[in-house]
Design an enzyme around this catalytic site. Sequence first.
Site, PDB file in Angstrom:
ATOM      1  N   LYS A  13     -16.962 -68.158  27.875  1.00 16.85           N
ATOM      2  CA  LYS A  13     -17.452 -67.393  26.715  1.00 16.85           C
ATOM      3  C   LYS A  13     -18.959 -67.502  26.563  1.00 16.85           C
ATOM      4  O   LYS A  13     -19.635 -66.519  26.322  1.00 16.85           O
ATOM      5  CB  LYS A  13     -16.876 -67.938  25.394  1.00 16.85           C
ATOM      6  N   ARG A 127     -16.667 -79.769  35.957  1.00 11.53           N
ATOM      7  CA  ARG A 127     -17.924 -79.615  35.219  1.00 11.53           C
ATOM      8  C   ARG A 127     -18.322 -80.958  34.589  1.00 11.53           C
ATOM      9  O   ARG A 127     -19.470 -81.376  34.663  1.00 11.53           O
ATOM     10  CB  ARG A 127     -17.743 -78.546  34.129  1.00 11.53           C
TER      11      ARG A 127
END
Length: 190
Positions: A13, A127
Amino acid sequence: MNIILLGPPGCGKGTQAQRVQDRLGLIQLSTGEMLRAAVAAGTDVGQKAKSIMDEGKLVPDDIVVGIISDRIDEPDCAKGFILDGFPRTVAQAEALDVMLEAKGLKLDHVIELAVDEAALFDRIKTRAAEAGEGQTRADDTPETLSKRLEVYHEKTAPILPYYKDKGNHKAIDGMASIDEVSRAIEEILG
Ligand code: AMP
């Protein structure tokens, strides 16, 4: 044009909201970013939010609704905004409707980045591992990410049917490449 980008943590997003901002000049409103700035600045809101965020839980609705309402009133938002990370509960979605109506504004698009949860979990774990020691976010650890995904299912996923019922929701494949997702968003925005 006012837009919501929806989807679980790590779905992309933020990256896509940034691209829409760069391309269309709409303002990216990320409650996560605003809360992190409040924590860094040591404001009252920041002090209340810090431990909640570190645990991967949700900051109370009234706090985030207040932050968004104040930010939307700033002049740069007049050309439109992209909500990224807000709303995150049905109560926030309802408060947003009331708030926008009071300000004479409307939502043009609600775009969901639909993702494969298992693949997503691997992606966000990588990540977190890559960020490692140098991580800038206290909530980007594998443990907190699990909690954030759990909270997403329990509290945030119920807003999908809320927007589907209203008829302005569209889902796109969030597992496609960043450029393909951007193209799909551009097609919706026209
Ligand atoms: P994000 O950067 O969107 O992943 O948000 C980071 C953290 O900020 C979340 O895990 C929550 O603790 C808090 N947060 C961000 N947006 C909201 C929101 N709309 N409602 C409640 N808490 C939020």
